[in-house]
Design an enzyme around this catalytic site. Structure first.
Site, PDB file in Angstrom:
ATOM      1  N   LYS A  90      17.574  93.025 -46.425  1.00 40.64           N
ATOM      2  CA  LYS A  90      17.614  91.699 -47.041  1.00 40.64           C
ATOM      3  C   LYS A  90      19.073  91.420 -47.367  1.00 40.64           C
ATOM      4  O   LYS A  90      19.860  92.351 -47.566  1.00 40.64           O
ATOM      5  CB  LYS A  90      16.789  91.741 -48.340  1.00 40.64           C
ATOM      6  CG  LYS A  90      16.323  90.407 -48.813  1.00 40.64           C
ATOM      7  CD  LYS A  90      14.971  90.036 -48.241  1.00 40.64           C
ATOM      8  CE  LYS A  90      14.555  88.653 -48.678  1.00 40.64           C
ATOM      9  NZ  LYS A  90      13.252  88.276 -48.137  1.00 40.64           N
ATOM     10  N   GLY A 190      -0.369  77.094 -56.291  1.00 39.29           N
ATOM     11  CA  GLY A 190       0.745  76.722 -55.417  1.00 39.29           C
ATOM     12  C   GLY A 190       0.232  76.297 -54.053  1.00 39.29           C
ATOM     13  O   GLY A 190      -0.281  77.120 -53.288  1.00 39.29           O
ATOM     14  N   VAL A 191       0.337  74.992 -53.790  1.00 36.49           N
ATOM     15  CA  VAL A 191      -0.123  74.499 -52.488  1.00 36.49           C
ATOM     16  C   VAL A 191       1.064  73.963 -51.691  1.00 36.49           C
ATOM     17  O   VAL A 191       1.105  72.827 -51.271  1.00 36.49           O
ATOM     18  CB  VAL A 191      -1.274  73.461 -52.616  1.00 36.49           C
ATOM     19  CG1 VAL A 191      -2.564  74.160 -52.983  1.00 36.49           C
ATOM     20  CG2 VAL A 191      -0.947  72.373 -53.642  1.00 36.49           C
ATOM     21  N   GLY A 192       2.046  74.850 -51.522  1.00 32.64           N
ATOM     22  CA  GLY A 192       3.216  74.532 -50.698  1.00 32.64           C
ATOM     23  C   GLY A 192       2.890  74.849 -49.248  1.00 32.64           C
ATOM     24  O   GLY A 192       1.739  74.716 -48.811  1.00 32.64           O
ATOM     25  N   VAL A 194       2.487  77.628 -47.524  1.00 37.84           N
ATOM     26  CA  VAL A 194       1.439  78.613 -47.255  1.00 37.84           C
ATOM     27  C   VAL A 194       0.119  78.191 -47.912  1.00 37.84           C
ATOM     28  O   VAL A 194      -0.937  78.171 -47.267  1.00 37.84           O
ATOM     29  CB  VAL A 194       1.852  80.014 -47.770  1.00 37.84           C
ATOM     30  CG1 VAL A 194       0.736  81.022 -47.500  1.00 37.84           C
ATOM     31  CG2 VAL A 194       3.139  80.474 -47.113  1.00 37.84           C
TER      32      VAL A 194
HETATM   33  P1  NAD Z   1       6.683  76.651 -51.046  1.00 39.58           P
HETATM   34  O1  NAD Z   1       7.916  76.479 -51.861  1.00 39.58           O
HETATM   35  O2  NAD Z   1       6.446  75.764 -49.873  1.00 39.58           O
HETATM   36  O3  NAD Z   1       5.386  76.536 -51.979  1.00 39.58           O
HETATM   37  C1  NAD Z   1       5.331  77.034 -53.274  1.00 39.58           C
HETATM   38  C2  NAD Z   1       4.549  76.021 -54.091  1.00 39.58           C
HETATM   39  O4  NAD Z   1       4.336  76.526 -55.406  1.00 39.58           O
HETATM   40  C3  NAD Z   1       5.268  74.682 -54.241  1.00 39.58           C
HETATM   41  O5  NAD Z   1       4.409  73.639 -53.866  1.00 39.58           O
HETATM   42  C4  NAD Z   1       5.622  74.632 -55.731  1.00 39.58           C
HETATM   43  O6  NAD Z   1       5.623  73.314 -56.236  1.00 39.58           O
HETATM   44  C5  NAD Z   1       4.514  75.471 -56.324  1.00 39.58           C
HETATM   45  N1  NAD Z   1       4.794  76.031 -57.634  1.00 39.58           N
HETATM   46  C6  NAD Z   1       5.988  76.515 -58.133  1.00 39.58           C
HETATM   47  N2  NAD Z   1       5.818  76.938 -59.382  1.00 39.58           N
HETATM   48  C7  NAD Z   1       4.515  76.756 -59.700  1.00 39.58           C
HETATM   49  C8  NAD Z   1       3.733  77.010 -60.853  1.00 39.58           C
HETATM   50  N3  NAD Z   1       4.255  77.530 -61.945  1.00 39.58           N
HETATM   51  N4  NAD Z   1       2.407  76.679 -60.826  1.00 39.58           N
HETATM   52  C9  NAD Z   1       1.869  76.130 -59.714  1.00 39.58           C
HETATM   53  N5  NAD Z   1       2.566  75.867 -58.596  1.00 39.58           N
HETATM   54  C10 NAD Z   1       3.868  76.165 -58.595  1.00 39.58           C
HETATM   55  O7  NAD Z   1       6.664  78.187 -50.613  1.00 39.58           O
HETATM   56  P2  NAD Z   1       5.754  78.866 -49.514  1.00 39.58           P
HETATM   57  O8  NAD Z   1       6.551  79.018 -48.284  1.00 39.58           O
HETATM   58  O9  NAD Z   1       4.426  78.201 -49.477  1.00 39.58           O
HETATM   59  O10 NAD Z   1       5.596  80.335 -50.131  1.00 39.58           O
HETATM   60  C11 NAD Z   1       4.712  80.581 -51.202  1.00 39.58           C
HETATM   61  C12 NAD Z   1       4.863  82.024 -51.650  1.00 39.58           C
HETATM   62  O11 NAD Z   1       4.560  82.899 -50.561  1.00 39.58           O
HETATM   63  C13 NAD Z   1       6.288  82.395 -52.097  1.00 39.58           C
HETATM   64  O12 NAD Z   1       6.194  83.341 -53.132  1.00 39.58           O
HETATM   65  C14 NAD Z   1       6.889  83.047 -50.854  1.00 39.58           C
HETATM   66  O13 NAD Z   1       7.899  83.967 -51.194  1.00 39.58           O
HETATM   67  C15 NAD Z   1       5.670  83.760 -50.297  1.00 39.58           C
HETATM   68  N6  NAD Z   1       5.748  83.988 -48.835  1.00 39.58           N
HETATM   69  C16 NAD Z   1       5.874  82.941 -47.975  1.00 39.58           C
HETATM   70  C17 NAD Z   1       5.925  83.170 -46.610  1.00 39.58           C
HETATM   71  C18 NAD Z   1       6.035  82.044 -45.617  1.00 39.58           C
HETATM   72  O14 NAD Z   1       5.781  82.267 -44.425  1.00 39.58           O
HETATM   73  N7  NAD Z   1       6.354  80.832 -46.042  1.00 39.58           N
HETATM   74  C19 NAD Z   1       5.857  84.482 -46.122  1.00 39.58           C
HETATM   75  C20 NAD Z   1       5.686  85.542 -47.016  1.00 39.58           C
HETATM   76  C21 NAD Z   1       5.655  85.278 -48.384  1.00 39.58           C
END
Ligand code: NAD
Length: 365
Positions: A90, A190-192, A194
């Site tokens: 990393k 968290g509905v980002g 993933v």
């Molecule tokens: P993202 O930023 O698109 O989504 C995260 C979501 O969480 C956002 O919508 C944000 O508004 C919300 N959020 C933040 N704080 C919050 C809280 N206190 N309560 C409720 N919601 C909250 O990120 P992502 O790419 O969807 O990743 C989500 C998680 O999965 C992260 O921890 C990331 O490290 C992990 N992850 C992602 C991937 C990937 O392929 N994107 C791979 C492995 C791990």
């Protein structure tokens, strides 16, 4: 002197490396561009150390170092347990992502990566965008996670969501005796990128889904597209549900939240969900909650960038590889009950044994 004695006697920087088992840490500094970065190479027994670059305005250099050491170690386990020929690494860049990322800054960073000759491969992480990767790729070929327009694999989130969904199903099989999620109550925090795709899989299987997010817009978008119930941010921990799926932040499993949980399973995509990897793993177990190790079930993204790096990227093959997460997760959960250890420890143990066994026989390339 025994290795364990060496570990105990080492202090300072080398003490930290010995404690977590790192091979190499590279400090990168470039005065003209103001670049300050640290590359952590944890273990290359199975292959080159792959892991994203994170840019953050760390309060201290120590904080940045701790972050890179912890994150690179996590990547080693993630790659090993997923069966990939990769080690763990990393990088962190210390600074303000909004103002400091010039072309020269990023290309200089790319040159540092290149100087490692392929021992470390980078990708996107927090505050690093596709456009930044394009600059890095001008100075090194040891970069992956590029956009489809550049021959890359594109957004890894749908694959991550798929693996997480399978991790939830494997946990359901362990706990309820079958993997069907129909009518199961599932809370997604968290509905980002993933979480949104995960919800889609869950709804398709007729699960009863509860969602929360700090972004009202994202909640509104999902409720308009799917039959899901929105709840407020704090209420997510108190819901009487079968599964809690953390898909937002790390460390949401801690002394304050764990006693509130009423679920039977915790399985989600967020990295580093357990605030204390050992203590909180056992705290969940003591309360009869099954925990699907995050680094295992969120490995879909890594599978995606690994396939891109190998070349001849094939999305179908990537999803096929992610399918193995179901069996691995079930094996880990069974191993944890058999050996009476936490699932997190079981997963680390399984990863370490692959590093040990395969690392010994593989011919380094
Ligand atoms: P993202 O930023 O698109 O989504 C995260 C979501 O969480 C956002 O919508 C944000 O508004 C919300 N959020 C933040 N704080 C919050 C809280 N206190 N309560 C409720 N919601 C909250 O990120 P992502 O790419 O969807 O990743 C989500 C998680 O999965 C992260 O921890 C990331 O490290 C992990 N992850 C992602 C991937 C990937 O392929 N994107 C791979 C492995 C791990």
């Amino acid at each position: 002197m025994e290795v364990s004695e060496l570990k105990k006697s080492e202090t300072g920087l080398f003490g930290a490396l010995a404690q977590l088992g790192h091979e190499q840490v590279v400090f990168c500094y470039d005065e003209p561009t103001g670049l300050k970065a640290i590359i952590g190479i944890h273990n290359t027994a199975l292959g080159p150390a792959l892991g994203g670059t994170r840019m953050w305005n760390y309060a201290t250099e120590q904080e940045a170092l701790t972050d890179v050491l912890r994150l690179s170690r996590g990547m080693t386990f993630k790659a090993a347990i997923t069966g990939l020929n990769l080690g763990g690494g990393k990088a962190v860049i210390i600074g303000d992502a909004k103002t400091q990322k010039t072309e020269a800054f990023l290309r200089r960073f790319g040159k540092f990566i290149n100087s490692l000759g392929g021992k470390y491969i980078t990708a996107e992480d927090v505050n690093m965008k596709t456009a930044d990767m394009e600059y890095i790729a001008m100075e090194t070929r040891y970069v992956t996670g590029l956009p489809e327009t550049m021959g890359g694999g594109g957004d890894p989130s749908p694959v991550t969501a798929y693996g997480t969904y399978l991790g939830i199903k494997a946990s359901a099989k362990k706990v309820f005796g079958n993997d069907s999620l129909a009518n199961r109550k599932i809370a997604v925090q968290g509905v980002g990128q993933v979480g949104m795709h995960l919800v889609e899989y869950l709804v398709k299987e007729n699960a009863q889904v509860f969602i929360t997010d700090i972004s009202d817009e994202k909640v509104k978008d999902l409720t308009s597209r799917f039959r899901v119930t929105p709840v407020n941010q704090e209420a997510i921990y108190d819901l009487d549900v079968d599964v809690y799926a953390p898909c937002a932040l790390g460390a949401t499993l801690n002394d304050i939240t764990i006693p509130r949980l009423k679920c039977s399973i915790v399985a989600g995509a967020a990295n580093n969900q357990l605030k204390d990897e050992i203590r909180h793993g056992y705290m969940l177990q003591d309360r009869g909650i099954t925990y699907a190790p995050d680094f295992l079930i969120n490995a879909g993204g890594l599978i995606n960038v690994y396939n891109e790096y190998l070349g001849h990227y094939n999305r179908k093959r990537v999803f096929e590889q992610a399918e193995r997460i179901f069996d691995t997760c079930l094996n880990i959960l069974n191993m944890a009950s058999r050996e009476k250890i936490s699932a997190q420890e079981a997963a680390i143990k399984m990863a370490e044994s692959r590093i040990e066994e395969v690392g010994r026989v593989r011919i380094p390339r």
